[in-house]
Design a protein around this motif. Structure first.
Motif, PDB file in Angstrom:
ATOM      1  N   GLU A   1       0.825  -1.216   0.000  1.00 30.58           N
ATOM      2  CA  GLU A   1       0.000   0.000   0.000  1.00 30.58           C
ATOM      3  C   GLU A   1       0.853   1.259   0.000  1.00 30.58           C
ATOM      4  O   GLU A   1       0.510   2.263  -0.630  1.00 30.58           O
TER       5      GLU A   1
ATOM      6  N   SER B   1      -1.559  -4.014  -7.389  1.00 28.55           N
ATOM      7  CA  SER B   1      -2.656  -4.865  -6.929  1.00 28.55           C
ATOM      8  C   SER B   1      -2.326  -6.343  -7.079  1.00 28.55           C
ATOM      9  O   SER B   1      -2.854  -7.179  -6.340  1.00 28.55           O
TER      10      SER B   1
ATOM     11  N   LEU C   1      -7.717  -4.278  -0.995  1.00 27.44           N
ATOM     12  CA  LEU C   1      -7.326  -4.689  -2.335  1.00 27.44           C
ATOM     13  C   LEU C   1      -8.177  -3.980  -3.380  1.00 27.44           C
ATOM     14  O   LEU C   1      -7.678  -3.589  -4.442  1.00 27.44           O
TER      15      LEU C   1
ATOM     16  N   LEU D   1      -6.715  -0.666  -3.960  1.00 28.53           N
ATOM     17  CA  LEU D   1      -5.485  -0.759  -4.750  1.00 28.53           C
ATOM     18  C   LEU D   1      -5.804  -0.979  -6.226  1.00 28.53           C
ATOM     19  O   LEU D   1      -5.168  -0.395  -7.109  1.00 28.53           O
ATOM     20  N   LEU D   2      -6.804  -1.803  -6.506  1.00 28.32           N
ATOM     21  CA  LEU D   2      -7.210  -2.050  -7.890  1.00 28.32           C
ATOM     22  C   LEU D   2      -7.695  -0.765  -8.554  1.00 28.32           C
ATOM     23  O   LEU D   2      -7.367  -0.476  -9.708  1.00 28.32           O
TER      24      LEU D   2
ATOM     25  N   ASP E   1      -4.547   1.308  -9.263  1.00 31.31           N
ATOM     26  CA  ASP E   1      -3.441   0.714 -10.021  1.00 31.31           C
ATOM     27  C   ASP E   1      -3.547   1.113 -11.490  1.00 31.31           C
ATOM     28  O   ASP E   1      -4.559   0.860 -12.145  1.00 31.31           O
TER      29      ASP E   1
ATOM     30  N   ALA F   1      -3.725  -9.545 -10.985  1.00 27.99           N
ATOM     31  CA  ALA F   1      -4.605  -9.578  -9.806  1.00 27.99           C
ATOM     32  C   ALA F   1      -5.914 -10.275 -10.144  1.00 27.99           C
ATOM     33  O   ALA F   1      -6.435 -11.071  -9.349  1.00 27.99           O
TER      34      ALA F   1
ATOM     35  N   ALA G   1     -11.577  -6.155 -11.238  1.00 30.67           N
ATOM     36  CA  ALA G   1     -10.237  -6.118 -11.809  1.00 30.67           C
ATOM     37  C   ALA G   1     -10.286  -6.227 -13.331  1.00 30.67           C
ATOM     38  O   ALA G   1      -9.558  -5.535 -14.049  1.00 30.67           O
TER      39      ALA G   1
END
Length: 787
Positions: A500, A506, A532, A535-536, A539, A548, A577
């Motif tokens: 992070e 991700s 997560l 993060l996706l 990203d 991912a 994703a």
């Protein structure tokens, strides 16, 4: 490299530093950690003064270990290992640090001599949590030393002094002034010189820097502890602190008993003690200083180094070892040393044992020399010291799972986690230990979901072996928690935080979710999923998001062995994703050639997942829209455009004529390597190999290209065309070759190929290969061909 010959005079010429008064009530003894010369003189002072108390720079919350450290069954090197779990709101930060002691450490000698003379011992540094609060810390989760001596290495005064006497650095200067010359001085003169050395380092360290790293807060606490003492007192502290302690305003910090902190006494090793392996305190190569402490003669040290080098390469000879001994003695005399220093020995090794290039043979020889001078000694702690909770939990679980820890033989275990619950528990235990970085078990083969390997297998095969390093690593991992499950969860949290806060990829975070499942940390997954998802959403790397997505799909389809039946959010996250990757793909332009293979892998994975990511919804409409935008966008790179053409043609969204026209257009742009033709073809064949025989015009277009290019252009094109056609299987290659033969008017040319060979054929081939190799070598081309 020359030295000032009068080293004893240099030590005596410290008029700006007050002399040590051995009749004072409080005697301040400045030391360098792990210095044999300081250790000898500490013993002299304590045996002469025989004080009521010996105060030592060590964390006050570790004072309970004093009796264990003074026990006859405590054999150095050992270390006090301090941990603290700092809670900040809902977050937990893990801190850990070492306080190591060798037989030649001044603090160890102070502890043992205090017992002999009946003096009380007190630790006077801040408690470990208070050290961290004051600024003595490293990156979250990283280990640090409670005896850091960075100030010496960064001192400009000491660097200048080293330069003036011809020493390599401040450590070499220390050996020159103290380890070699100190034996001839009385303790008061010796420590006056040490104080001057340390005052130089302190003089060019700013007040702000010392406040920021906790130095001043620690010294205020030490001064308060000293002020509380009655009777005669000897204070043994790092010389950097000693310079200011007598004039420091006392301010004691009382440790908070409710802190989630603790310390344990653990075995340690010279390998861990060696600063060259990352340790930040004391002198490098502790095996050498252990030899000094034991008064081992120079020739013995050099011969041990020669044997270590001989074990690697069969050299040097006995005569060369004798020459190295004489060379070390000669350097010792020339530099005015009473005993050979570390650099005297290493210089002798360089001069006598290194015969080839310093960058090749020299590296190997010096690595062997340093390995020998680092030493391999490992200590032991008294039985009553007990085990830290994490070690106890490890041993308990290993016994329950019938893992043998009684000897150091390597053992192998086969686990069937699909069908046996006990094997599944053992697998989770081993994965948790591996997550902690403890050297105990090695995963050899089987389904590794986090790595995405061996998924066609059912059984896991592990090899495992207990070693002293296993225990040390478990104690280090205690900063994450007191049980295997708790510590593994803490390590997982640290790894996720690193993702992070650093790269934000991700794919790495998704892998950690699978790692959590393999290690049996299912309770942590509901907390990781929304993180997560964030993060996706942030990203920006297409390949990372696709990876991912693949990991999350794998978690969904492997819910049985991973016991993820209740984690339905993982499938929703996989869909998120995939859609994020679709958005990112539409914005990709020209790609460097080195990154093309990674991009093509990710594109194929993303296209394959269009329906597999969620079987209830076919996302091919979105897939086709994105690919159509790539086909129509001139800024899309040739590889990406070719791959998009291939995917659309394979799904019947582009006609044969459309593909043939695109290939002709690319070829018409030019046949040079700099043009987009070969790269477009690479992308096309990677996603739709069958178009070569389904669209005859493609072979015709390539044939026309190769007929008209000049020889130089053809040679330049060959590697790129070979790369493009590498996607074909041998059978497919034959199929395309047959088509080429038909165009050339030789439809049966492949029938003449030889597919079986006699012994005579093999011998002839071997002879031809030998002649070709000889000729290539004569032409200076063998290295190029081998590369």
């Amino acid at each position: 490299m020359t030295r000032a010959p009068d080293t004893e005079g240099a030590l005596a010429d410290v008029g700006h530093v007050p002399p040590m008064d051995l009749n004072a009530r409080v005697i301040y003894v400045p030391v360098r950690h792990h210095s044999p010369a300081c250790a000898r003189n500490v013993r002299r002072v304590l045996e002469t003064v025989r004080p009521d108390a010996v105060l030592i720079e060590a964390p006050c919350d570790a004072e309970a270990h004093v009796s264990l450290l003074q026990a006859d069954t405590c054999v150095p090197p050992v270390a006090i290992y301090s941990t603290w779990r700092e809670r900040k709101g809902t977050d937990t930060h893990h801190h850990a640090a070492y306080y190591p002691l060798a037989e030649f450490s001044p603090e160890w000698v102070a502890l043992r001599t205090a017992r002999e003379i009946g003096a009380r011992v007190r630790f006077i540094d801040l408690a470990y949590p208070d050290m961290v609060r004051s600024g003595l810390t490293a990156e979250s989760g990283a280990l640090l030393s409670l005896q850091s001596e960075d100030h010496f290495r960064h001192s400009q005064f000491l660097a200048l002094a080293a330069q003036r006497v011809g020493a390599r650095d401040s450590d070499d200067l220390w050996d020159h002034l103290f380890e070699s010359a100190g034996a001839a001085l009385d303790a008061a003169t010796f420590f006056r010189g040490v104080l001057a050395y340390c005052a130089c380092a302190r003089a060019d360290t700013s007040h702000a820097a010392m406040e920021a790293d906790g130095t001043l807060a620690r010294e205020r606490h030490m001064a308060a502890c000293i002020a509380e003492e009655q009777g005669r007192v000897v204070v043994v502290t790092g010389g950097f602190h000693t310079v200011a302690l007598a004039d420091t305003e006392p301010r004691r910090t009382v440790p908070d008993p409710s802190e989630a902190s603790g310390s344990t006494l653990m075995r340690y090793s010279f390998e861990q003690l060696d600063r060259l392996n990352g340790y930040a305190a004391g002198l490098p190569l502790p095996g050498f200083y252990d030899a000094l402490w034991r008064d081992e003669p120079t020739e013995s040290i050099v011969v041990r180094v020669a044997r270590e080098i001989r074990g690697d390469a069969g050299e040097p000879s006995v005569a060369e070892a004798i020459a190295a001994v004489e060379h070390a003695r000669g350097l010792q005399r020339m530099r005015g040393h009473r005993t050979a220093t570390r650099e005297d020995v290493l210089d002798a090794v360089r001069s006598v044992f290194v015969k080839g290039s310093a960058d090749v043979e020299g590296v190997r020889v010096l690595a062997a020399a340093r390995r020998q001078l680092a030493g391999a000694r490992r200590g032991s702690v008294p039985p009553e010291a007990g085990n830290p909770p994490l070690v106890t939990d490890f041993e308990r679980l290993a016994a329950e799972l019938r893992l043998e820890l009684d000897d150091v033989r390597e053992r192998r275990i086969v686990l069937d986690g699909y069908r046996k619950a006990a094997h599944r528990r053992c697998s989770r235990f081993l994965h948790a230990v591996r997550l902690l970085g403890v050297p105990f078990a090695t995963f050899e083969r089987g389904p590794d979901f986090a790595a995405g390997r061996g998924l066609d297998r059912i059984q896991e095969v592990w090899s495992y072996r207990w070693s002293p390093a296993t225990e040390s690593a478990l104690i280090e991992a205690s900063r994450f928690g007191g049980s295997i499950r708790e510590a593994a969860a803490g390590r997982l949290e640290q790894a996720f935080r690193e993702v992070e806060s650093r790269d934000g990829r991700s794919a790495r975070a998704a892998t950690l979710v699978l790692t959590a499942a393999q290690a049996g940390l299912h309770a942590r997954i509901p907390d990781l999923v929304p993180r997560l998802a964030r993060l996706l959403a942030a990203d920006a790397e297409f390949e990372s998001v696709v990876a991912a997505c693949a990991q999350l799909r794998l978690a969904h389809v492997s819910c049985e062995p991973l016991e993820l039946h209740s984690e339905t959010s993982l499938l929703e996250l996989a869909v998120q994703a995939w859609m994020r990757a679709a958005y990112l793909l539409g914005a990709i332009g020209e790609v460097p050639e080195d990154d093309e293979e990674t991009l093509l892998d990710a594109l194929c994975s993303w296209a394959e997942a269009a329906s597999a990511v969620d079987e209830s919804i076919d996302r091919r409409q979105v897939l086709h829209e994105v690919l159509q935008s790539l086909v129509g966008r001139s800024s899309a790179g040739p590889v990406l455009s070719g791959a998009a053409h291939g995917l659309l043609h394979a799904d019947a969204r582009l006609s044969d004529d459309d593909v043939a026209a695109a290939v002709r257009a690319r070829i018409a742009a030019g046949a040079s390597v700099q043009s987009s033709g070969p790269r477009f073809l690479r992308g096309l064949l990677r996603t739709d190999r069958s178009c070569l025989w389904q669209v005859p015009a493609l072979v015709g277009a390539l044939d026309e290209l190769l007929r008209v290019v000049e020889d130089d252009e053809f040679l330049a094109l060959c590697p790129h065309l070979r790369l493009a056609f590498s996607a074909l299987s041998p059978r497919e290659t034959d199929r395309v070759a047959a088509m080429v033969g038909e165009r050339a008017g030789r439809p049966g040319w492949l029938a003449g190929r030889v597919t079986s060979f006699t012994t005579a054929d093999a011998m002839l081939g071997r002879r031809i290969d030998s002649l070709l190799s000889t000729q290539l070598e004569a032409d200076g081309l063998s290295e190029r061909i081998d590369g």
